[in-house]
Structure formats: C-alpha cells, structure tokens
Enzyme design. Structure first.
Site, PDB file in Angstrom:
ATOM      1  N   LYS A 186      37.785  36.088  28.350  1.00 40.08           N
ATOM      2  CA  LYS A 186      37.947  37.543  27.693  1.00 40.08           C
ATOM      3  C   LYS A 186      39.226  36.878  26.401  1.00 40.08           C
ATOM      4  O   LYS A 186      38.903  37.506  25.423  1.00 40.08           O
ATOM      5  CB  LYS A 186      39.501  38.202  28.887  1.00 40.08           C
ATOM      6  CG  LYS A 186      39.355  38.813  29.577  1.00 40.08           C
ATOM      7  CD  LYS A 186      39.011  39.409  30.700  1.00 40.08           C
ATOM      8  CE  LYS A 186      38.702  39.867  31.771  1.00 40.08           C
ATOM      9  NZ  LYS A 186      39.582  40.476  32.597  1.00 40.08           N
ATOM     10  N   GLN A 209      45.213  39.223  35.524  1.00 40.24           N
ATOM     11  CA  GLN A 209      44.192  39.396  36.200  1.00 40.24           C
ATOM     12  C   GLN A 209      44.189  39.583  37.685  1.00 40.24           C
ATOM     13  O   GLN A 209      44.677  38.693  38.297  1.00 40.24           O
ATOM     14  CB  GLN A 209      43.577  37.927  35.880  1.00 40.24           C
ATOM     15  CG  GLN A 209      41.977  37.834  36.425  1.00 40.24           C
ATOM     16  CD  GLN A 209      40.518  38.378  35.768  1.00 40.24           C
ATOM     17  OE1 GLN A 209      40.756  38.546  34.931  1.00 40.24           O
ATOM     18  NE2 GLN A 209      40.112  38.921  36.698  1.00 40.24           N
ATOM     19  N   ASP A 241      43.496  47.684  30.533  1.00 42.28           N
ATOM     20  CA  ASP A 241      42.504  48.280  31.705  1.00 42.28           C
ATOM     21  C   ASP A 241      43.232  49.430  32.444  1.00 42.28           C
ATOM     22  O   ASP A 241      41.710  50.093  33.087  1.00 42.28           O
ATOM     23  CB  ASP A 241      43.972  47.328  32.680  1.00 42.28           C
ATOM     24  CG  ASP A 241      42.247  45.562  32.938  1.00 42.28           C
ATOM     25  OD1 ASP A 241      41.749  45.958  32.422  1.00 42.28           O
ATOM     26  OD2 ASP A 241      43.007  44.807  33.567  1.00 42.28           O
TER      27      ASP A 241
END
Ligand code: NAP
Length: 282
Positions: free
Chosen positions: A52, A96, A119
């Site tokens: 990422k 994460q 997200d």
C-alpha cells in the site's frame, strides 16, 4: 478457453488516473495523505502495508506509517485513531486487519471518522452503500466491479452468484452487483446446493478462503469468474478459491491469483484516498 482478466494491467491504469488527480490537487495546493496503522508482527499484514505504501509513492500520495507493537492496548490504538481523526493533514486512515487478540476490530472501525474511512468499513459508509449514495466503495468489491466491467459483459439482468458473505467482501460485493441490476444469489457455508447454484451463474465471484473450492463442473460455459480468495498452499504458493487450470477451460473470463483482484484492491484504496481529500477540501 477463458480470456484472462489482467488485474495488474487494469490496476495500473486506475493508479495512473489517480496520479493525475493527485497532480491536479497539488496544483490547487491540496496534498493527499494516507495514515497506515499496523499493530503487531503479522508477516502477511506487513507485506500488505508495504504494498500500500509503494502504491502511495507511485501515485504521489503521502503515506504515514504508524507501526505499533503487538502488546498495544485497545485504548492506545483508539487514542491514536482519535488523534488522526482530528489531524487536518491526514485524509484517509487505514488500520490493517487482522488486529492482535484482545483488540475489538468493530470498536476500532467505528472509531475511524467516516470521512476518513477509506476502507469503507464504518457502519455509516456501509449504510450509504446500501442506499446507493456513497463517497467510498469498499476496496476489494469495487476492484472486482472494475474487473467485471473490463470484460465488456453486460451486468444488467445477469445472474450473479457470490460465494461468501463477509462484511468486507461478500455482502458489499452482492450489493454492488444489485446496484448494477444483476439478479444476485449469495452462498455461504450453510448453502446446501452450492454446485447447482453456481452452475446457473453468468458471473461467479468466489470470496471464501478455500483453495480449489470452485471446480470446472460448477461453472457455466462462458461465465465471468472472479476469484477473490487468497490461500497459501503447503508449498508456499499463493492460490485462489478457483481451480484455475480446469475452470479456465469452461469460463469466458477468469481472474488469476496472483495478479487479479489483489492489485485492484490497492488501486481502489488510492482512489478512495483521493476522494477523501476532495470531499474534505470542498
Ligand atoms: P471470511 O470473512 O472468512 O468469509 C468467508 C466466507 O466464505 C463466509 O461467508 C463463509 O460462510 C463462506 N464459506 C466458508 N466455507 C464455505 C464453503 N465450503 N462453501 C461456501 N461458502 C463458504 O473471508 P473474507 O474476509 O471475505 O475473505 C475471503 C477470501 O478473500 C480470503 O481468502 C481472503 O484472503 C481473500 N481476500 C482477498 C482480498 C484481495 O485483495 N485479493 C481482499 C480481502 C479478502 P459463513 O458466513 O457461513 O461462515
């Protein structure tokens, strides 16, 4: 023989579009910054976070990593998120997953400001997706949509079967296909006639986490097959949920693993971070 949907190539196109948008924002003195929070030492999470960050570098998004030790308490993590929520320099916050035992993922997700939830896991964003009025789409399902669209196959009126009903993949995937006027069936571990249901799918999406669950006898001739699964075989090789070798003989289009859905997830994250910056600077 199926045409292979090249997720690497399509994700690169998406990232190049994002790069242009970042440049345009920079010209307007708007910088774009993603905070990436990782807790503990999970090796797979470390690989995802590094990928990422690499993508951020490529498109010109600034990334700030917050690497916290395994023994971090839930309160310490929530305090950091609250600080990032307030920080005007930070446009997107990515925590994460999975988190170490003892930290409640739901609580963590609900603490992220919905405006910075790139997200799209927060209940506010999930609700917005349900009613079709959203800023962010969840990265993996949105990436799958781009892959399906890349085939040129019309979605409207088609039967789409999604295997898996998780909050991060299966459920939102089904909703996005419904928004595109597909007729959607969702399968899960209690589905009794999985093979028969899958055989009727014009578009089949596997998001389970079981290597080779989908075999050629479950796939309709010419179907679009999207393999979200990421499974590590005992020999260390990465594979999806679909038995690629046999299914490619039957399907019309198929995504490989690796090189299919995975790169699209990251490209969509970049897109969402730019969207967050735009919305916050309106
Ligand atoms: P998850 O939360 O474990 O959900 C798995 C789903 O599969 C559940 O709904 C489960 O049903 C269903 N299932 C399990 N066994 C089944 C069976 N035999 N037949 C039919 N359905 C079955 O997993 P997830 O987070 O959605 O992830 C799914 C896979 O996608 C994993 O391999 C993950 O690594 C991968 N993934 C990839 C990306 C990417 O970027 N490429 C992103 C996210 C996830 P129940 O609900 O009944 O338990």
């Amino acid at each position: 023989m199926a045409k292979i949907i090249d997720g690497k190539q399509i994700s690169m196109q998406v990232k190049m579009q994002v790069k242009e948008e970042v440049q345009q924002l920079t010209e307007q003195q708007i910088s774009v910054c993603l905070a990436v929070v990782i807790v503990g030492n999970d090796p797979a999470s470390r690989v995802y976070v590094n990928n990422k960050k690499k993508a951020c570098d490529l498109v010109g998004i600034q990334s700030m990593e917050y690497a916290l030790p395994e023994e971090t308490t839930q309160q310490e993590l929530l305090t950091l998120i609250e600080k990032l929520n307030q920080d005007k320099q930070i446009n997107g916050i990515l925590v994460q997953l999975p988190l170490p035992k003892g930290i409640d993922e739901k609580k963590v997700i609900e603490t992220i400001s919905p405006q910075k939830d790139v997200d799209a896991f927060h209940a506010v964003n999930v609700g917005k997706i349900m009613i079709g009025n959203y800023d962010f789409l969840p990265c993996t399902p949105a990436g799958c949509m781009d892959l399906i669209r890349s085939t040129g196959v019309e979605i409207q009126g088609k039967h789409c079967v999604v295997i898996g009903r998780s909050n991060i993949v299966g459920k939102p995937m089904s909703m996005l296909m419904l928004h595109e006027n597909a007729t959607v069936t969702i399968c899960h571990s209690k589905t009794v006639n999985l093979k028969e249901v899958c055989q009727t799918a014009d578009i089949l999406i596997a998001a389970v986490g079981k290597a080779n669950l989908v075999t050629a006898d479950m796939v309709k001739q010419g179907a679009v097959v999207i393999d979200v699964g990421m499974n590590r075989l005992p020999n260390g090789k990465l594979c999806g949920d679909v038995d690629f070798q046999t299914v490619q003989e039957v399907a019309g289009y198929i995504t490989p693993v690796p090189g299919g859905v995975g790169p699209m997830t990251i490209a969509t994250l970049m897109k969402n971070t730019v969207t967050a910056a735009k919305v916050q600077n309106q």
